[in-house]
Design an enzyme around this catalytic site. Sequence first.
Site, PDB file in Angstrom:
ATOM      1  N   ILE A  30       0.922  -1.378  -0.038  1.00 15.71           N
ATOM      2  CA  ILE A  30       0.186  -0.060  -0.183  1.00 15.71           C
ATOM      3  C   ILE A  30       0.841   1.194   0.058  1.00 15.71           C
ATOM      4  O   ILE A  30       0.435   2.186  -0.496  1.00 15.71           O
ATOM      5  CB  ILE A  30      -0.910   0.201   1.319  1.00 15.71           C
ATOM      6  CG1 ILE A  30      -2.080   0.752   1.041  1.00 15.71           C
ATOM      7  CG2 ILE A  30      -0.263   0.553   2.457  1.00 15.71           C
ATOM      8  CD1 ILE A  30      -3.342   0.592   1.904  1.00 15.71           C
ATOM      9  N   ASN A  86      11.529  -8.369   7.430  1.00 20.77           N
ATOM     10  CA  ASN A  86      12.099  -7.801   8.250  1.00 20.77           C
ATOM     11  C   ASN A  86      11.580  -8.429   9.643  1.00 20.77           C
ATOM     12  O   ASN A  86      10.434  -9.051   9.600  1.00 20.77           O
ATOM     13  CB  ASN A  86      11.450  -6.224   8.607  1.00 20.77           C
ATOM     14  CG  ASN A  86      11.856  -5.564   7.474  1.00 20.77           C
ATOM     15  OD1 ASN A  86      12.959  -5.482   7.012  1.00 20.77           O
ATOM     16  ND2 ASN A  86      10.932  -4.483   7.000  1.00 20.77           N
ATOM     17  N   HIS A  99       6.223 -11.747   5.929  1.00 17.87           N
ATOM     18  CA  HIS A  99       5.933 -11.388   4.481  1.00 17.87           C
ATOM     19  C   HIS A  99       7.580 -10.969   3.841  1.00 17.87           C
ATOM     20  O   HIS A  99       8.218 -10.487   4.332  1.00 17.87           O
ATOM     21  CB  HIS A  99       4.957 -10.237   4.393  1.00 17.87           C
ATOM     22  CG  HIS A  99       5.497  -9.030   5.377  1.00 17.87           C
ATOM     23  ND1 HIS A  99       5.135  -8.988   6.528  1.00 17.87           N
ATOM     24  CD2 HIS A  99       6.073  -7.700   4.948  1.00 17.87           C
ATOM     25  CE1 HIS A  99       5.507  -7.821   7.024  1.00 17.87           C
ATOM     26  NE2 HIS A  99       6.002  -7.080   6.233  1.00 17.87           N
ATOM     27  N   HIS A 101       9.131  -8.628   1.205  1.00 18.04           N
ATOM     28  CA  HIS A 101       8.930  -7.576   0.380  1.00 18.04           C
ATOM     29  C   HIS A 101       9.767  -8.033  -0.822  1.00 18.04           C
ATOM     30  O   HIS A 101      10.773  -8.425  -1.121  1.00 18.04           O
ATOM     31  CB  HIS A 101       9.856  -6.144   1.055  1.00 18.04           C
ATOM     32  CG  HIS A 101       9.084  -5.873   2.373  1.00 18.04           C
ATOM     33  ND1 HIS A 101       8.292  -4.822   2.079  1.00 18.04           N
ATOM     34  CD2 HIS A 101       9.121  -6.351   3.655  1.00 18.04           C
ATOM     35  CE1 HIS A 101       8.007  -4.367   3.485  1.00 18.04           C
ATOM     36  NE2 HIS A 101       8.352  -5.448   4.129  1.00 18.04           N
TER      37      HIS A 101
HETATM   38  P1  5GP Z   1       6.939  -4.254   7.513  1.00 21.34           P
HETATM   39  O1  5GP Z   1       7.256  -3.139   7.903  1.00 21.34           O
HETATM   40  O2  5GP Z   1       6.350  -5.334   8.726  1.00 21.34           O
HETATM   41  O3  5GP Z   1       8.241  -5.154   7.087  1.00 21.34           O
HETATM   42  O4  5GP Z   1       6.075  -4.268   6.308  1.00 21.34           O
HETATM   43  C1  5GP Z   1       4.742  -3.847   6.381  1.00 21.34           C
HETATM   44  C2  5GP Z   1       4.162  -3.613   4.983  1.00 21.34           C
HETATM   45  O5  5GP Z   1       2.842  -3.886   5.006  1.00 21.34           O
HETATM   46  C3  5GP Z   1       4.469  -2.066   4.766  1.00 21.34           C
HETATM   47  O6  5GP Z   1       5.321  -2.103   3.739  1.00 21.34           O
HETATM   48  C4  5GP Z   1       3.387  -1.337   4.441  1.00 21.34           C
HETATM   49  O7  5GP Z   1       3.071  -0.435   3.691  1.00 21.34           O
HETATM   50  C5  5GP Z   1       2.324  -2.452   4.325  1.00 21.34           C
HETATM   51  N1  5GP Z   1       1.036  -2.545   4.548  1.00 21.34           N
HETATM   52  C6  5GP Z   1       0.606  -2.257   5.673  1.00 21.34           C
HETATM   53  N2  5GP Z   1      -0.843  -2.364   5.698  1.00 21.34           N
HETATM   54  C7  5GP Z   1      -1.189  -2.566   4.420  1.00 21.34           C
HETATM   55  C8  5GP Z   1      -2.506  -2.861   3.829  1.00 21.34           C
HETATM   56  O8  5GP Z   1      -3.575  -2.855   4.534  1.00 21.34           O
HETATM   57  N3  5GP Z   1      -2.412  -3.427   2.571  1.00 21.34           N
HETATM   58  C9  5GP Z   1      -1.280  -3.371   1.839  1.00 21.34           C
HETATM   59  N4  5GP Z   1      -1.351  -3.912   0.557  1.00 21.34           N
HETATM   60  N5  5GP Z   1      -0.060  -3.261   2.311  1.00 21.34           N
HETATM   61  C10 5GP Z   1      -0.268  -2.877   3.692  1.00 21.34           C
END
Ligand code: 5GP
Length: 119
Positions: A30, A86, A99, A101
């Site tokens: 997002i 991460n 997840h 990236h």
């Molecule tokens: P993290 O910081 O946990 O490694 O990455 C989480 C990722 O999830 C972030 O890049 C953030 O932009 C994405 N994200 C968070 N909420 C949502 C959502 O509701 N929909 C989508 N498509 N991505 C999300």
Amino acid sequence: MSTIFTKIINREIPASIVYEDDISLAFEDINPQAPTHLLIIPKKPIATINDITEEDREVAGHLLYVASKIAKQKGLAEDGYRVVMNCNEYGGQTVYHIHLHFLAGKPLGWPPYTDKKKV
Ligand code: 5GP
């Protein structure tokens, strides 16, 4: 514990889904940090890398297989891309459902981080 990604898997909230199979789902981030920024997740809700068990090895490896498959399908394989996972606070994790990236579409700098001040 359920996260927003479980809701995406269950189609309770929308996402731009680009790939799905029995084990995994991939959708657009997002808040993209590159021209292509996808998140490749297991359907099984595993909170962090620390929670990957012996029985999860196939699922965890599958995420890399999907990254490779998507890269080829989208014509990104040859130029290259980056995959990142991460873990916990210092790793910058914000959603506690593992997840991968998938970042592509431009040359990416290295190292990829800026140190955060420890509080
Ligand atoms: P993290 O910081 O946990 O490694 O990455 C989480 C990722 O999830 C972030 O890049 C953030 O932009 C994405 N994200 C968070 N909420 C949502 C959502 O509701 N929909 C989508 N498509 N991505 C999300």
